[in-house]
Design a protein around this motif. Structure first.
Motif, PDB file in Angstrom:
ATOM      1  N   ASN A   4      10.130  17.711  56.944  1.00 48.73           N
ATOM      2  CA  ASN A   4      10.576  19.088  57.149  1.00 48.73           C
ATOM      3  C   ASN A   4       9.531  19.923  57.892  1.00 48.73           C
ATOM      4  OD1 ASN A   4      12.978  18.449  55.945  1.00 48.73           O
ATOM      5  ND2 ASN A   4      12.521  19.442  54.013  1.00 48.73           N
ATOM      6  N   LYS A  56      13.596  14.727  58.165  1.00 50.87           N
ATOM      7  CA  LYS A  56      14.199  16.015  57.807  1.00 50.87           C
ATOM      8  C   LYS A  56      15.071  15.780  56.585  1.00 50.87           C
ATOM      9  CE  LYS A  56      13.244  18.372  61.717  1.00 50.87           C
ATOM     10  NZ  LYS A  56      11.838  18.574  61.854  1.00 50.87           N
ATOM     11  N   ILE A  58      17.699  17.827  54.368  1.00 49.11           N
ATOM     12  CA  ILE A  58      18.508  19.047  54.450  1.00 49.11           C
ATOM     13  C   ILE A  58      19.364  19.154  53.216  1.00 49.11           C
ATOM     14  CG2 ILE A  58      20.223  20.289  55.825  1.00 49.11           C
ATOM     15  CD1 ILE A  58      19.204  18.355  58.181  1.00 49.11           C
TER      16      ILE A  58
END
Length: 64
Positions: A4, A56, A58
């Motif tokens: 992130n 990442k 999410i």
């Protein structure tokens, strides 16, 4: 490697599942991308993260 957008200590044989555990991500609905490619939940335990990868995580939210 980055998680992130932040530096994260890479370890040999680190999987997506390992990252989720180390970062204490327990959200019921998440999407994980490694270097821009979606990783299916079935692959979390086997997808090994390489040094330099961009991960990442999410968290999906529902609203109304």
């Amino acid at each position: 490697m980055k998680v992130n957008g932040r530096d994260f200590q890479w370890e040999e044989n680190l999987t997506v599942e390992g990252i989720l555990e180390k970062k204490k991500y327990t959200f019921p609905k998440i999407i994980v991308k490694v270097n821009g490619e979606l990783v299916s939940p079935e692959e979390y335990g086997t997808k090994v993260i390489m040094d330099g990868d961009d991960v990442k995580v999410i968290h999906l939210l529902a609203g109304g």
